[in-house]
Scaffold this motif. Structure first.
Motif, short mmCIF file in Angstrom:
data_model
loop_
_atom_site.label_atom_id
_atom_site.label_comp_id
_atom_site.label_asym_id
_atom_site.label_seq_id
_atom_site.Cartn_x
_atom_site.Cartn_y
_atom_site.Cartn_z
N LEU A 58 -2.34 -12.50 -2.69
CA LEU A 58 -2.53 -11.41 -3.65
C LEU A 58 -3.84 -10.70 -3.34
N SER A 59 -3.79 -9.37 -3.32
CA SER A 59 -5.01 -8.59 -3.04
C SER A 59 -5.54 -7.90 -4.28
N SER A 60 -4.94 -8.19 -5.42
CA SER A 60 -5.41 -7.65 -6.70
C SER A 60 -5.17 -8.69 -7.77
N GLU A 61 -5.80 -8.50 -8.92
CA GLU A 61 -5.56 -9.39 -10.05
C GLU A 61 -4.18 -9.06 -10.62
N SER B 49 0.82 -1.22 0.00
CA SER B 49 0.00 0.00 0.00
C SER B 49 0.85 1.27 0.00
N GLY C 116 1.60 -7.36 -8.96
CA GLY C 116 0.38 -7.54 -8.19
C GLY C 116 0.51 -6.84 -6.85
N GLU C 117 -0.58 -6.78 -6.13
CA GLU C 117 -0.58 -6.12 -4.83
C GLU C 117 -0.78 -7.15 -3.73
N ARG D 54 -1.04 -8.50 -13.07
CA ARG D 54 -0.95 -8.01 -14.46
C ARG D 54 0.38 -8.47 -15.06
#
Length: 132
Positions: A63-66, A14, A89-90, A68
């Protein structure tokens, strides 16, 4: 020569920093080099499923996002050819390293690019790709 497929991910937190881990003596190649999470794929599982598994195994994070896709690389040794797909990714949380790594740190992109002890393929990726 054996052909393998691997997945790796530059995990961003973040604060906009990226996770690197220093390789332990667990594996012969790259001991002491800074690298990012990932590994070989399991046949019958999707690339994203493999990526999530590797992140969980090596960092304890999810992973907290898809993720890329940002790059594909050919890693060549005398005994194997690995096609490595790299994602961004996040992830959030507290890192829990596996035996494959002995230290971790979150770096800004500028800090990453200045590190001397980077894995050679990560260094090339940072030199060749636009990462956001």
């Amino acid at each position: 020569m054996e052909l393998q497929v691997g997945v790796k991910v530059l995990l961003k937190n973040s604060e906009g920093k990226y996770l690197l881990m220093r390789r332990s003596a667990y594996e012969e190649r790259g001991v002491g080099k800074w690298d990012f999470p990932g590994g070989r794929i399991d046949i019958g599982s999707t690339l994203t499923e493999n990526l999530k598994r590797e992140v969980s195994e090596e960092t304890g994070l999810e992973l907290s996002s898809e993720p890329r896709l940002i790059a594909a690389q050919d890693l060549m040794w005398t005994d194997r050819h690995v096609v490595r797909l790299t994602y961004v990714g996040e992830a959030d949380g507290t890192v829990q390293l596996s035996e494959e790594h002995d230290e971790h740190k979150w770096f800004s992109l500028d800090e990453l690019r200045k590190l001397d002890n980077l894995d050679q393929f990560l260094k090339k990726l940072l030199d060749d790709c636009v990462i956001v």
